[in-house]
Write a protein that holds these residues in place. Structure first.
Motif, PDB file in Angstrom:
ATOM      1  N   GLY A  77      30.651  18.272  45.180  1.00 57.59           N
ATOM      2  CA  GLY A  77      31.611  18.432  46.064  1.00 57.59           C
ATOM      3  C   GLY A  77      30.957  19.403  47.231  1.00 57.59           C
ATOM      4  O   GLY A  77      29.964  20.009  46.949  1.00 57.59           O
ATOM      5  N   PRO A  78      31.640  19.490  48.197  1.00 53.98           N
ATOM      6  CA  PRO A  78      31.301  20.447  49.238  1.00 53.98           C
ATOM      7  C   PRO A  78      31.090  21.980  48.994  1.00 53.98           C
ATOM      8  O   PRO A  78      31.923  22.415  47.984  1.00 53.98           O
ATOM      9  N   TYR A  79      30.236  22.784  49.574  1.00 49.92           N
ATOM     10  CA  TYR A  79      30.117  24.113  49.188  1.00 49.92           C
ATOM     11  C   TYR A  79      30.988  24.976  49.950  1.00 49.92           C
ATOM     12  O   TYR A  79      31.275  24.600  51.253  1.00 49.92           O
ATOM     13  N   CYS A  80      31.562  25.793  49.084  1.00 47.18           N
ATOM     14  CA  CYS A  80      32.865  26.619  49.635  1.00 47.18           C
ATOM     15  C   CYS A  80      33.105  27.934  48.913  1.00 47.18           C
ATOM     16  O   CYS A  80      33.533  27.684  47.724  1.00 47.18           O
ATOM     17  N   SER A  81      32.371  28.835  49.188  1.00 49.39           N
ATOM     18  CA  SER A  81      32.580  30.230  48.258  1.00 49.39           C
ATOM     19  C   SER A  81      33.871  30.742  48.202  1.00 49.39           C
ATOM     20  O   SER A  81      34.452  31.267  47.164  1.00 49.39           O
ATOM     21  N   GLN A  82      34.940  30.769  49.287  1.00 48.18           N
ATOM     22  CA  GLN A  82      36.255  31.106  49.221  1.00 48.18           C
ATOM     23  C   GLN A  82      37.064  30.405  48.245  1.00 48.18           C
ATOM     24  O   GLN A  82      37.618  30.918  47.392  1.00 48.18           O
ATOM     25  N   LYS A  83      36.777  29.000  48.066  1.00 47.89           N
ATOM     26  CA  LYS A  83      37.644  28.366  47.282  1.00 47.89           C
ATOM     27  C   LYS A  83      37.041  28.623  45.538  1.00 47.89           C
ATOM     28  O   LYS A  83      37.780  28.679  44.501  1.00 47.89           O
ATOM     29  N   ALA A  84      35.617  28.956  45.567  1.00 46.76           N
ATOM     30  CA  ALA A  84      35.345  29.390  44.267  1.00 46.76           C
ATOM     31  C   ALA A  84      35.634  30.632  43.643  1.00 46.76           C
ATOM     32  O   ALA A  84      36.030  30.831  42.588  1.00 46.76           O
ATOM     33  N   LYS A  85      35.896  31.562  44.835  1.00 44.65           N
ATOM     34  CA  LYS A  85      36.232  32.888  44.354  1.00 44.65           C
ATOM     35  C   LYS A  85      37.764  32.792  44.029  1.00 44.65           C
ATOM     36  O   LYS A  85      38.171  33.530  43.140  1.00 44.65           O
ATOM     37  N   ALA A  86      38.485  31.890  44.583  1.00 42.30           N
ATOM     38  CA  ALA A  86      40.036  31.835  44.422  1.00 42.30           C
ATOM     39  C   ALA A  86      40.204  31.327  43.246  1.00 42.30           C
ATOM     40  O   ALA A  86      41.164  31.799  42.275  1.00 42.30           O
ATOM     41  N   LYS A  87      39.208  30.503  42.629  1.00 41.91           N
ATOM     42  CA  LYS A  87      39.405  29.724  41.360  1.00 41.91           C
ATOM     43  C   LYS A  87      39.267  30.864  40.119  1.00 41.91           C
ATOM     44  O   LYS A  87      40.023  30.825  39.327  1.00 41.91           O
ATOM     45  N   ILE A  88      38.270  31.820  40.298  1.00 40.26           N
ATOM     46  CA  ILE A  88      37.886  32.868  39.510  1.00 40.26           C
ATOM     47  C   ILE A  88      39.093  33.812  39.408  1.00 40.26           C
ATOM     48  O   ILE A  88      39.673  34.328  38.583  1.00 40.26           O
ATOM     49  N   TRP A  89      39.536  34.133  40.632  1.00 39.25           N
ATOM     50  CA  TRP A  89      40.906  34.869  40.777  1.00 39.25           C
ATOM     51  C   TRP A  89      41.977  34.444  39.872  1.00 39.25           C
ATOM     52  O   TRP A  89      42.664  35.167  39.344  1.00 39.25           O
ATOM     53  N   ALA A  90      41.960  32.977  40.128  1.00 40.02           N
ATOM     54  CA  ALA A  90      43.365  32.450  39.540  1.00 40.02           C
ATOM     55  C   ALA A  90      43.195  32.540  38.172  1.00 40.02           C
ATOM     56  O   ALA A  90      44.333  32.715  37.446  1.00 40.02           O
ATOM     57  N   LEU A  91      42.415  32.596  37.449  1.00 37.79           N
ATOM     58  CA  LEU A  91      41.833  32.695  36.024  1.00 37.79           C
ATOM     59  C   LEU A  91      42.324  34.076  35.472  1.00 37.79           C
ATOM     60  O   LEU A  91      42.910  34.263  34.619  1.00 37.79           O
ATOM     61  N   VAL A  92      41.830  34.940  36.357  1.00 33.83           N
ATOM     62  CA  VAL A  92      42.217  36.377  35.952  1.00 33.83           C
ATOM     63  C   VAL A  92      43.815  36.526  36.065  1.00 33.83           C
ATOM     64  O   VAL A  92      44.201  37.161  35.486  1.00 33.83           O
ATOM     65  N   LYS A  93      44.059  36.064  37.147  1.00 34.45           N
ATOM     66  CA  LYS A  93      45.620  36.366  37.736  1.00 34.45           C
ATOM     67  C   LYS A  93      46.527  35.629  36.631  1.00 34.45           C
ATOM     68  O   LYS A  93      47.647  36.329  36.236  1.00 34.45           O
ATOM     69  N   LYS A  94      46.142  34.609  36.164  1.00 35.76           N
ATOM     70  CA  LYS A  94      46.970  33.850  35.193  1.00 35.76           C
ATOM     71  C   LYS A  94      47.098  34.596  33.770  1.00 35.76           C
ATOM     72  O   LYS A  94      48.283  34.942  33.325  1.00 35.76           O
ATOM     73  N   GLY A  95      46.121  35.312  33.470  1.00 32.84           N
ATOM     74  CA  GLY A  95      46.222  36.223  32.312  1.00 32.84           C
ATOM     75  C   GLY A  95      47.238  37.308  32.612  1.00 32.84           C
ATOM     76  O   GLY A  95      47.991  37.880  31.646  1.00 32.84           O
ATOM     77  N   ARG A  96      47.170  37.758  33.838  1.00 30.52           N
ATOM     78  CA  ARG A  96      48.120  38.970  33.973  1.00 30.52           C
ATOM     79  C   ARG A  96      49.381  38.670  34.236  1.00 30.52           C
ATOM     80  O   ARG A  96      50.260  39.514  34.251  1.00 30.52           O
ATOM     81  N   ASP A  97      49.561  37.516  35.000  1.00 33.67           N
ATOM     82  CA  ASP A  97      50.964  36.997  35.324  1.00 33.67           C
ATOM     83  C   ASP A  97      51.876  36.691  33.938  1.00 33.67           C
ATOM     84  O   ASP A  97      53.041  36.669  34.102  1.00 33.67           O
ATOM     85  N   THR A  98      51.309  36.514  32.727  1.00 32.58           N
ATOM     86  CA  THR A  98      52.040  36.362  31.728  1.00 32.58           C
ATOM     87  C   THR A  98      52.633  37.415  31.182  1.00 32.58           C
ATOM     88  O   THR A  98      53.541  37.412  30.380  1.00 32.58           O
ATOM     89  N   GLN A  99      52.323  38.723  31.895  1.00 36.43           N
ATOM     90  CA  GLN A  99      53.147  40.005  31.407  1.00 36.43           C
ATOM     91  C   GLN A  99      53.843  40.664  32.895  1.00 36.43           C
ATOM     92  O   GLN A  99      53.185  40.363  33.754  1.00 36.43           O
ATOM     93  N   GLU A 100      54.867  41.357  32.393  1.00 37.13           N
ATOM     94  CA  GLU A 100      55.374  41.969  33.894  1.00 37.13           C
ATOM     95  C   GLU A 100      54.491  43.100  34.033  1.00 37.13           C
ATOM     96  O   GLU A 100      53.867  43.908  33.440  1.00 37.13           O
ATOM     97  N   MET A 101      54.346  43.261  35.412  1.00 37.49           N
ATOM     98  CA  MET A 101      53.512  44.260  36.086  1.00 37.49           C
ATOM     99  C   MET A 101      54.334  45.687  36.167  1.00 37.49           C
ATOM    100  O   MET A 101      55.187  45.674  36.741  1.00 37.49           O
ATOM    101  N   LYS A 102      53.883  46.623  35.453  1.00 39.72           N
ATOM    102  CA  LYS A 102      54.241  48.022  35.381  1.00 39.72           C
ATOM    103  C   LYS A 102      54.108  48.821  36.506  1.00 39.72           C
ATOM    104  O   LYS A 102      52.868  49.001  36.904  1.00 39.72           O
ATOM    105  N   MET A 103      54.905  49.245  37.382  1.00 41.73           N
ATOM    106  CA  MET A 103      54.486  49.947  38.526  1.00 41.73           C
ATOM    107  C   MET A 103      54.888  51.457  38.175  1.00 41.73           C
ATOM    108  O   MET A 103      56.054  51.857  37.477  1.00 41.73           O
ATOM    109  N   SER A 104      54.136  52.445  38.278  1.00 44.70           N
ATOM    110  CA  SER A 104      54.354  53.704  38.071  1.00 44.70           C
ATOM    111  C   SER A 104      54.306  54.475  39.485  1.00 44.70           C
ATOM    112  O   SER A 104      53.289  54.331  40.185  1.00 44.70           O
ATOM    113  N   SER A 105      54.968  55.564  39.684  1.00 43.24           N
ATOM    114  CA  SER A 105      54.984  56.488  40.745  1.00 43.24           C
ATOM    115  C   SER A 105      54.353  57.563  40.060  1.00 43.24           C
ATOM    116  O   SER A 105      54.802  58.135  39.239  1.00 43.24           O
TER     117      SER A 105
END
Length: 622
Positions: A293-321
């Motif tokens: 396929g064509p070379y595109c670092s932005q899409k490659a980064k997005a795929k890695i980020w999606a993998l990390v984000k997927k694990g985080r989105d299974t839990q509620e994000m706790k916000m602390s002030s």
């Protein structure tokens, strides 16, 4: 050891103004310590292409990979690195730590050190192994954390950067004066550790503050820097050596290392290591595995980020002030008073769970510390809601027209942009240089504000360091003057409420959660320009690697990678960013723990070095 600290530096020191030995990549790659720091730099997530080099095999591994039909030219890759990566590395904090590491290693290997400290060649070998590379320097800095050694190190690094600048150059003068003011507010204050310990220079220092001659100022700072380095070499290095020996003896995974050390002790004439390879294996690039396929670092980064984000989105994000821990501040007559946040400063502003101060994709906040923060409330917010939040409804009428990313569709780049900008802080500011070349003064100004806020956070949230009170007021005053005064605030395309709230707290040198809000607004404004930066980086890389071939450009469908590859890459980038931030000072150094000894046992500078050692324990635990 203590009597050495009062002696003249003598012949133990090298030139006070140091740079890397060469700009020839073939020569630099023969130095294992340089390769380790450079690999760490190359893997910071601000860049598009993130290659790694193995000294033992001479192999470069590219990510994202190039299409498999292309001819991969090592000379072209080295030429690209020399022109588009090495200049930024030379401006980074990692390069400063490389220079300091080389000076410490030079002292360790010297005959004078062996004579004065009664070191055998085996002792020198072990200490060199413990302190070499970016991970070794992080270990050393964690060991001296909270001591006078930390202040001496910070002073040496700041002075090294300052002495490398040309104050007569208009493009460098602002940074030069900023560093001078920083030194005066911290290490050159009466009673500081640097003034107290650099006794041979202190007598001439007060006069130096009023001397107009730049050469006299440079000479004084240079001599003080030499004295600070001598203190690190002759006092703190031996203490670090004792610390390392005790740690290795108590760690099971380090037993092979301890055994080799003991064997070397029995051989009196063991050859001393040089850290420099006389010959380098034939440099080659690992072939792509069926990438079409064509070379595109932005899409490659997005795929890695999606993998990390997927694990985080299974839990509620706790916000602390958070509430800043009351700090004892010097009063006008030597009295002290406690500093508190306004009771309305917290809770009234929507905060973001993934604020830019976090050290890594899945990590904990880099600037928040149990010593300086405590949770006062918790709020549960989903990441999707944060992405949909609209913050541009109340732009000032005088705000210039800035191209904004569309918020109707999810912008993948926006998810990892805060971490990319955090990495840019440690990487010599390549994105800023791109904006300057594109003649984007407003976007450059916004990026500078983002970074100044990022620099302010660890200072205001950790009051334990020497002179932190003066430093945080210096940075806060700079932010107010450069961005938040009345004539400047009308020009910034951020919410008026955000800018006003920043002013109200920063003018008093206080922490405010509005810092995170401002950084988030800036990220939304800069997102499309960062995508242009990645696309430009891709085009430049392809022009070097395939000048005569027609390669599909980044606008098309991009790189594919399996889940296992993405996981390894995400962990490597994650740990690289965490390591770089701890050296740069935008995250707290963790205390010395058993993890350091496990990393030492796994580290081999010729086989991936620090970044490989950081990932291996993670793989073993999964």
């Amino acid at each position: 050891i203590s009597h050495l600290a009062t002696q003249s530096p003598g012949n133990f020191l090298f030139s006070p103004v140091a740079t890397i030995a060469s700009t020839d990549m073939r020569l630099l790659l023969r130095d294992d310590v340089f390769v380790d720091f450079f690999n760490t730099f190359l893997n910071l997530p601000v860049f598009g292409q993130t290659p790694t080099f193995s000294s033992s095999t001479g192999q470069w591994n590219l990510w994202p990979e190039l299409p498999s039909h292309l001819h991969l030219s090592p000379p072209a890759l080295l030429a690209w690195l020399e022109k588009h990566r090495l200049p930024h590395f030379c401006k980074s904090s990692l390069c400063l730590h490389l220079v300091l590491c080389q000076k410490l290693l030079g002292f360790i290997r010297s005959g004078e050190a062996a004579d004065l400290l009664n070191w055998q060649s085996a002792d020198q070998w072990l200490l060199e192994k413990c302190i070499s590379g970016s991970q070794g320097m992080r270990h050393f800095r964690a060991f001296i954390q909270g001591t006078a050694g930390e202040e001496l190190t910070d002073f040496w690094l700041t002075t090294e950067r300052l002495l490398g600048l040309d104050e007569s150059d208009k493009s460098q003068r602002e940074l030069y004066l900023s560093l001078i003011h920083r030194l005066k507010a911290t290490h050159l204050r009466e009673g500081s550790s640097v003034i107290t310990l650099c006794t041979t220079i202190v007598g001439s220092l007060p006069k130096a503050r009023h001397i107009q001659s730049m050469s006299n100022r440079r000479d004084i700072l240079s001599r003080m820097q030499e004295q600070a380095l001598f203190m690190l070499q002759s006092y703190w290095l031996p203490k670090f050596f004792i610390h390392c020996k005790m740690g290795i003896e108590g760690e099971e995974s380090c037993q092979p290392l301890l055994q080799e050390y003991q064997e070397r002790l029995l051989q009196a004439n063991w050859q001393k290591p040089s850290g420099f390879s006389e010959t380098l294996p034939t440099i080659h690039i690992q072939r792509s595995q069926g990438v079409t396929g064509p070379y595109c670092s932005q899409k490659a980064k997005a795929k890695i980020w999606a993998l990390v984000k997927k694990g985080r989105d299974t839990q509620e994000m706790k916000m602390s002030s958070f509430q800043v821990k009351p700090e004892r501040q010097p009063g006008p007559a030597g009295n002290t008073r406690e500093s508190h946040l306004d009771k309305d400063a917290l809770g009234s502003v929507p905060q973001q769970s993934d604020h830019p101060a976090n050290t890594s994709f899945g990590g904990k906040g880099g600037v928040s510390s149990p010593r300086s923060l405590r949770p006062s409330a918790e709020q549960v917010i989903r990441l999707e809601d944060l992405c949909k939040e609209k913050i541009f409804s109340n732009l000032p009428s005088s705000a210039p027209i800035v191209q904004l990313p569309s918020l109707k569709k999810p912008v993948k780049t926006l998810g990892f942009l805060p971490w990319a900008l955090s990495a840019e802080t440690c990487a010599g500011r390549p994105f800023r240089d791109f904006l300057k070349r594109q003649d984007r003064p407003m976007e450059t100004h916004l990026l500078d504000l983002w970074h100044d806020l990022e620099e302010f956070l660890p200072v205001v949230l950790d009051s334990s360091r020497e002179n932190s009170f003066f430093l945080r007021h210096l940075i806060a005053d700079k932010i107010c003057k450069n961005y938040l005064e009345e004539d400047s605030i009308e020009k910034l395309p951020l919410e008026t409420r955000t800018l006003t709230s920043l002013w109200n707290h920063l003018i008093a040198g206080e922490f405010s959660p509005w810092i995170f809000r401002a950084q988030k607004e800036i990220c939304k404004l800069l997102c499309c320009f960062y995508e242009e930066f990645l696309a430009d980086d891709d085009r430049t890389f392809l022009q070097f690697m395939s000048p005569r071939s027609d390669v599909a450009m980044p606008e098309m469908q991009g790189h594919t990678a399996d889940r296992g590859e993405c996981f390894l890459l995400s962990q490597r980038i994650n740990q690289t960013l965490k390591l770089s931030q701890s050296l740069h000072g935008t995250s707290n150094l963790e205390g010395v723990s058993s993890e350091y000894w496990q990393l030492l046992a796994a580290r081999d500078l010729q086989k991936g070095g620090s970044i490989q050692a950081e990932v291996e324990p993670l793989l073993c635990s999964t």
